[in-house]
Design an enzyme around this catalytic site. Structure first.
Site, PDB file in Angstrom:
ATOM      1  N   GLU A 148     -46.360 -86.244 -71.675  1.00 30.42           N
ATOM      2  CA  GLU A 148     -46.582 -87.650 -71.327  1.00 30.42           C
ATOM      3  C   GLU A 148     -47.339 -87.745 -70.015  1.00 30.42           C
ATOM      4  O   GLU A 148     -46.915 -87.206 -68.995  1.00 30.42           O
ATOM      5  CB  GLU A 148     -45.252 -88.387 -71.226  1.00 30.42           C
ATOM      6  CG  GLU A 148     -45.423 -89.863 -70.904  1.00 30.42           C
ATOM      7  CD  GLU A 148     -44.119 -90.625 -70.914  1.00 30.42           C
ATOM      8  OE1 GLU A 148     -44.155 -91.849 -70.697  1.00 30.42           O
ATOM      9  OE2 GLU A 148     -43.060 -89.994 -71.132  1.00 30.42           O
ATOM     10  N   GLU A 244     -41.104 -99.020 -74.640  1.00 31.19           N
ATOM     11  CA  GLU A 244     -40.305 -98.513 -73.535  1.00 31.19           C
ATOM     12  C   GLU A 244     -40.267 -99.550 -72.434  1.00 31.19           C
ATOM     13  O   GLU A 244     -41.302-100.103 -72.057  1.00 31.19           O
ATOM     14  CB  GLU A 244     -40.909 -97.203 -73.010  1.00 31.19           C
ATOM     15  CG  GLU A 244     -40.118 -96.577 -71.884  1.00 31.19           C
ATOM     16  CD  GLU A 244     -40.791 -95.306 -71.364  1.00 31.19           C
ATOM     17  OE1 GLU A 244     -40.118 -94.270 -71.297  1.00 31.19           O
ATOM     18  OE2 GLU A 244     -41.991 -95.361 -71.039  1.00 31.19           O
TER      19      GLU A 244
END
Length: 288
Positions: A148, A244
């Site tokens: 990520e 998220e």
């Protein structure tokens, strides 16, 4: 676009006790998501049997993500810290495997938190070697590893897609992919379109987080959603898109400081999740 749509577990709970697991999995299904992303910061603490039963009961699939800390930072120059990091990554990989998942991502290549100096050459090498090590073990279970790309305040290793593509190339492993996150892209990248195209051209666009510029409700900040979803549509991205969001209303103890979660960007996880699911349904052209 028929992408699987997910939600991060920290929208619901700050840990993974049996009660928290039931709430998070049931809430994700009720809000209309296809998968839940498990916050595997302490992967050895998960009750795998219970989690597996809950996922089956509610018809959800699961992936997992985590960030490392000072004691487990695989970009450290200290071999003992790197070994500790690999042990934690191994536990997280076992969690994904035992739940029948196929993806492990997050800040698996460094500490999640602020650094005070650039990554060193030795630290970068340790990180690359650790992800190659993890990918080899992941391949045995058909699992993909995602790195990520995060902003400068949460890692000093991978802040842009350009850095991530170079890093992945150095691992030499075909099951390592780029994990894009709109919150971080909005800070570090020059556009919301070009990183998507670059990752796609490299054949490495593997996972997507959607988060607003202030980590709150989608569509209420400064992220250029038209450009981002236009790019996903342009390249025909078929993979998971996971919502998220973080608020001090629901905080994992290890993340409050690392992510600077100091205020309530929301206080009702179900309302937030339902709104996010509808936002994504409209952007992806999915039926209700």
């Amino acid at each position: 676009m028929s992408n699987p749509v997910g939600v991060h577990g920290l929208v619901w709970v700050g840990g993974w006790s049996p009660e928290q697991a039931r709430r998070a999995v049931a809430g994700s299904a009720e809000a209309g998501f296809d998968l839940i992303e498990l916050p595997a910061l302490d992967p050895a603490s998960f009750d795998v049997a219970l989690t597996s039963r809950l996922l089956a009961e509610h018809g959800l699939s699961a992936v997992a993500s985590l960030g490392l800390d000072d004691a487990t930072d695989v970009s450290s120059e200290d071999p003992d810290v790197v070994r500790a990091g690999r042990r934690r990554l191994g536990h997280a990989l076992a969690l994904v495997r035992d739940l029948g998942g196929d993806y492990l991502g997050g800040v698996v290549y460094s500490k999640l938190g602020r650094y005070t100096a650039p990554v060193t050459a030795r630290g970068w090498a340790h990180s690359v070697e650790s992800i190659a090590w993890l990918a080899d073990r992941a391949r045995e279970s058909g699992i993909t590893v995602g790195v990520e790309i995060c902003n400068r305040y949460e890692t000093n290793v991978l802040n842009t897609v350009e850095q991530a593509l170079a890093f992945i190339a150095e691992t030499g492993r075909s099951n390592v992919v780029a994990h894009l996150d709109t919150y971080h892209m909005n800070i570090e990248e020059r556009s919301m379109r070009e990183p998507v195209l670059a990752a796609h051209r490299a054949g490495l666009l593997g996972y997507v987080h959607v988060g607003e510029s202030h980590r709150g409700r989608l569509g209420t900040g400064t992220v250029d959603w038209d450009a981002f979803f236009g790019a996903l549509r342009e390249v025909g991205y078929p993979g998971a898109i996971t919502f998220e969001s973080f608020s001090s209303a629901v905080v994992h103890p290890a993340l409050s400081s690392a992510l600077s979660i100091w205020r309530d960007t929301w206080d009702d996880g179900m309302l937030l999740a339902r709104e996010a699911r509808e936002f994504l349904r409209q952007r992806l052209g999915q039926d209700g």
